[in-house]
Write an enzyme that holds these catalytic residues in place. Structure first.
Site, PDB file in Angstrom:
ATOM      1  N   THR A 228      48.193  -4.779  15.444  1.00 44.40           N
ATOM      2  CA  THR A 228      48.045  -3.319  15.453  1.00 44.40           C
ATOM      3  C   THR A 228      46.565  -2.960  15.415  1.00 44.40           C
ATOM      4  OG1 THR A 228      47.971  -3.071  13.036  1.00 44.40           O
ATOM      5  CG2 THR A 228      50.150  -3.022  14.087  1.00 44.40           C
ATOM      6  N   ASP A 229      46.238  -1.792  15.944  1.00 40.63           N
ATOM      7  CA  ASP A 229      44.934  -1.223  15.612  1.00 40.63           C
ATOM      8  C   ASP A 229      44.958  -0.931  14.113  1.00 40.63           C
ATOM      9  OD1 ASP A 229      42.395  -0.164  15.783  1.00 40.63           O
ATOM     10  OD2 ASP A 229      42.854   1.099  17.510  1.00 40.63           O
ATOM     11  N   TRP A 230      43.789  -0.847  13.506  1.00 41.45           N
ATOM     12  CA  TRP A 230      43.708  -0.784  12.043  1.00 41.45           C
ATOM     13  C   TRP A 230      44.365   0.500  11.525  1.00 41.45           C
ATOM     14  CZ3 TRP A 230      42.398  -5.033  13.825  1.00 41.45           C
ATOM     15  CH2 TRP A 230      41.909  -6.070  13.059  1.00 41.45           C
TER      16      TRP A 230
END
Length: 807
Positions: A228-230
């Site tokens: 995932t993106d953060w």
């Protein structure tokens, strides 16, 4: 599965723990089974490894690393081999810093010139972006670590990026927004993909089975890891079911419990979890191998700096050269004006910000470049404030010179992750300076520093225009070498420059402000729109000048591709980017007038001729058919075009291609604008005909309680007075900080607070706030002030007690 024996020894709790981070940058380790943690670091154009005070917005310093030119810059080289070379250096530095996964490159399309992160992306063309990205990936992964292509997918605005719903038809999605990812996966063989924050047609991308399972895994045969993106995880179990292995950063075990409950309830089969664990283990073990072999954690900073300079030199674009003012003649007296000459604008802002090992400055390299300077004046305030005193001093200096080198551009707070630009203009105080300088000295050469397209209504006031984009730590010296003629410029634009922002195809639908953003222009982004709709541009896609000239001749179309000759007809050596475009003549299926399908960069001595071949491939004639749900080829006569830019076609030939006999996918009467290419104002009815379904209501439902995926900005209409007060306080703080010059801090408020969905508070705080505590905050927001705070503190006490008992 490759790691069955290890997985058999793992408890359910251990498997679940591997699916999210140990901290901000590292994955979980299991020492008893010999499973180490991996380190992931930002790094599209330089390593950003933080060892303390970790953040995802570029606030805190990282270890020194080479700051290479940004992707938007290197894209102008049109040279995937150069991308591969930069990738190798990035990989070496990642290994030296013990980084397993380098979070880059980014291949999102430049749908609008105003996307705040365009400096980190390659192009408005998916084929070009994919080929450049594949080069980077091959280079990075040649060193034994993993690249991570991002942000998958249709993440083309920064405002509200964590919650916006991208509405796009299937054909446009496939042909425009996924093709670069496809090339990165199938040709670059990336080991890791980062899912984007946004929704795609109603589902968060990392939960989107069509995107993650059907396309990425099944069609492209991707066997690596999706991260995932953060803070980009919404429903952790839904993400796992879609094949999104790794959630970052840590949630202090909270989402591990979600996974365990889902397995025990039967919602998630343990075999599916095992597959995810297996893929993650393969990434961990395969990237960890390289660290066992290295004897030193040092790299040659000087060598890497030289490589960064060479990359910048090949990527600089000469856009105007009236009266052959460039290269500068020996002994010409030059006035250097502009704040960017003293304080280089060489990289973007946000998660990709690099702490450079060395940093070249223009004023230090003038003598080495052989440029005779009569002096320097800043001329303007960097952040837009007008100063007549600075203008007057600059004009006085300009009177003493034969040529003015004027350094203009965009500042660091204008182009930044998390925010979109408000206009395509450069600051007015810089334009005012230019007009005043022109009155005293008309021999002006502008050196432009910015990561994206800008309007240039002032271009008639300059004789020379050199665009360095964001050219990295060695960019200042590289630009001087171009200005002085030591380097012949060979860069060409990887994006179109419209005359004005209103001419762009997404003008009426960018950015999405509330619930959704509609891609009503469909396939017609960038040059695909301008060329098809006959819209005049300032500089076309693929445009760039040289200090020499090139002639194209003798085109032949053969089964494998197109063959032709290029001759350097000038007096000095140079490099030319030849571009292959394809156009279909039938008109039965709407298509852009021309589409890039190949390119090559050719180095030629003065007077030299070379025979060049640009091959056809599986993407040359294909289109995505929404009736058959697959790639098809239309039987037709195609125009084969070879040119120096999308608007400068030098050679043409035709070719009849056998098709796949697929049924026509569209009713032409229902899609007149798409067939004509006049897509700047598409009605909702016509867009829905293209989509095949009704678009969602694009505005917030202000009657519903605010929930996890609603943003803090939505507190403006919250039922709770406390929440409304907090919203106005945030808005005031942003405006006040901007007004007093604290613009980076003001931007931070917008990026990390204003547009943050409430679930982000739990996902980004590393377990400081969990979801039950968030429930309490939402009660406060929705008007239950005392009950909400009681719930919040009750859950916090419960969490602290549990943490204490576990220790």
């Amino acid at each position: 599965m490759k790691h069955t024996e290890i997985i058999k020894k793992m408890t359910l709790e251990e498997k679940a723990s591997l699916m999210s981070g140990k901290d901000f940058w590292q994955t979980q380790n299991i020492d008893r089974l010999g499973i180490p943690s991996m380190f992931l670091a930002d790094g599209p154009h330089g390593i950003r490894k933080q060892q303390a005070a970790a953040d995802h917005l570029g606030l805190n310093a990282s270890l020194p690393a080479t700051c290479f030119p940004t992707a938007a810059t290197v894209a102008n080289s049109w040279n995937p081999e150069l991308g591969e070379k930069i990738g190798r250096y990035l990989g070496k530095e990642a290994v030296a810093q013990k980084v397993n996964v380098l979070l880059g490159p980014g291949v999102n399309m430049k749908r609008s010139p105003l996307c705040g992160r365009n400096f980190e992306y390659f192009s408005e063309d998916p084929y070009h972006a994919g080929k450049m990205a594949a080069g980077y990936i091959r280079g990075i992964q040649s060193q034994g670590i993993s690249a991570c292509v991002k942000h998958f997918a249709a993440n083309n605005q920064e405002e509200r990026r964590m919650s916006i719903d991208t509405i796009v038809d299937e054909r446009t999605l496939r042909e425009i927004y996924l093709t670069a990812f496809e090339i990165a996966v199938t040709e670059g063989k990336t080991k890791t993909v980062m899912s984007s924050y946004n929704k795609l047609n109603g589902e968060y991308t990392n939960e989107n089975l069509h995107l993650m399972r059907e396309i990425l895994r099944k069609e492209w045969n991707f066997e690596g890891v999706v991260v995932t993106d953060w803070g980009g995880s919404n429903d952790r179990v839904a993400g796992l079911l879609a094949g999104n292995e790794l959630e970052m950063p840590t949630t202090a075990g909270e989402t591990n419990e979600d996974i365990i409950r889902a397995v025990r309830s039967g919602e998630l089969k343990e075999e599916v979890l095992d597959e995810c664990v297996d893929r993650l283990l393969e990434l961990v073990f395969s990237t960890e191998e390289v660290f066992k072999k290295i004897s030193s954690t040092e790299f040659d900073a000087e060598e890497h700096h030289r490589a960064a300079r060479e990359a910048a030199e090949e990527s600089i674009v000469l856009l105007k050269n009236e009266d052959h003012i460039l290269p500068l003649k020996a002994g010409v007296k030059v006035a250097v004006i502009g704040d960017f000459a003293q304080n280089s604008r060489y990289q973007g802002a946000g998660s990709s910000i690099v702490n450079p090992t060395i940093l070249d400055h223009t004023l230090d390299y003038l003598q080495e470049a052989g440029i005779a300077s009569v002096g320097y004046e800043p001329g303007f305030e960097r952040y837009g404030k007008r100063s007549q005193r600075k203008i007057d001093r600059a004009c006085a200096l300009a009177k003493q010179a034969e040529v003015v080198l004027l350094y203009l551009g965009l500042d660091e707070v204008t182009e930044a992750e998390g925010l979109d630009r408000q206009s395509m203009k450069i600051p007015q105080n810089q334009v005012d300076l230019l007009h005043e300088l022109y009155k005293v000295n008309s021999n002006i050469v502008v050196v432009l520093s910015c990561g994206s397209a800008v309007e240039m209504p002032w271009i008639d006031k300059v004789k020379g225009l050199v665009h360095g984009y964001l050219s990295g730590q060695a960019g200042a010296g590289a630009i001087l070498r171009v200005l002085s003629g030591k380097v012949n410029p060979s860069g060409k634009l990887a994006e179109s420059y419209p005359l004005r922002y209103e001419d762009t195809p997404a003008y009426y639908h960018f950015p999405g402000k509330e619930v959704s953003v509609e891609y009503r222009e469909g396939l017609y982004i960038g040059y695909r729109y301008y060329d098809t709709a006959n819209v005049e541009v300032l500089f076309p896609f693929g445009y760039g000048l040289s200090y020499t000239t090139f002639e194209y001749s003798d085109i032949q179309v053969i089964e494998e591709g197109v063959v032709f000759k290029i001759t350097n007809t000038g007096s000095r050596a140079g490099m030319e980017v030849a571009q292959l475009y394809i156009g279909c003549k039938t008109g039965e299926i709407f298509r852009p007038k021309k589409e890039l399908k190949g390119f090559t960069k050719v180095s030629l001595q003065a007077g030299e001729t070379k025979t060049v071949m640009i091959p056809f491939d599986d993407k040359t004639f294909r289109y995505f058919n929404v009736k058959t749900d697959r790639w098809e080829v239309e039987q037709a006569e195609y125009v084969i075009m070879v040119g120096a830019s999308s608007a400068d076609i030098r050679l043409t030939e035709t070719l009849v291609v056998e098709g796949t006999n697929a049924p026509l996918p569209y009713d032409q009467e229902k899609l007149p604008s798409y067939y004509s290419g006049q897509v700047s104002k598409i009605s909702q009815e016509e867009f829905e005909s293209l989509l095949g379904w009704k678009v969602p209501v694009p505005t917030w439902d202000r009657t519903k309680p605010i929930g996890y995926n609603d943003t803090i900005a939505q507190c403006q209409y919250a039922k709770g007075a406390f929440a409304r007060f907090a919203f106005h306080l945030i808005s005031f703080a942003h405006g006040f900080l901007w007004k007093i010059g604290k613009r980076s801090t003001a931007n931070l408020i917008m990026m990390s607070i204003y547009h943050m969905p409430f679930r982000g508070i739990a996902r980004m705080t590393g377990g400081i706030v969990n979801m039950p505590m968030l429930d309490g905050l939402l009660m406060v927001v929705n008007g239950q002030f005392f009950k909400g705070f009681r719930h919040f503190f009750k859950e916090r006490a419960k969490m602290l007690k549990l943490a204490k008992s576990n220790n």
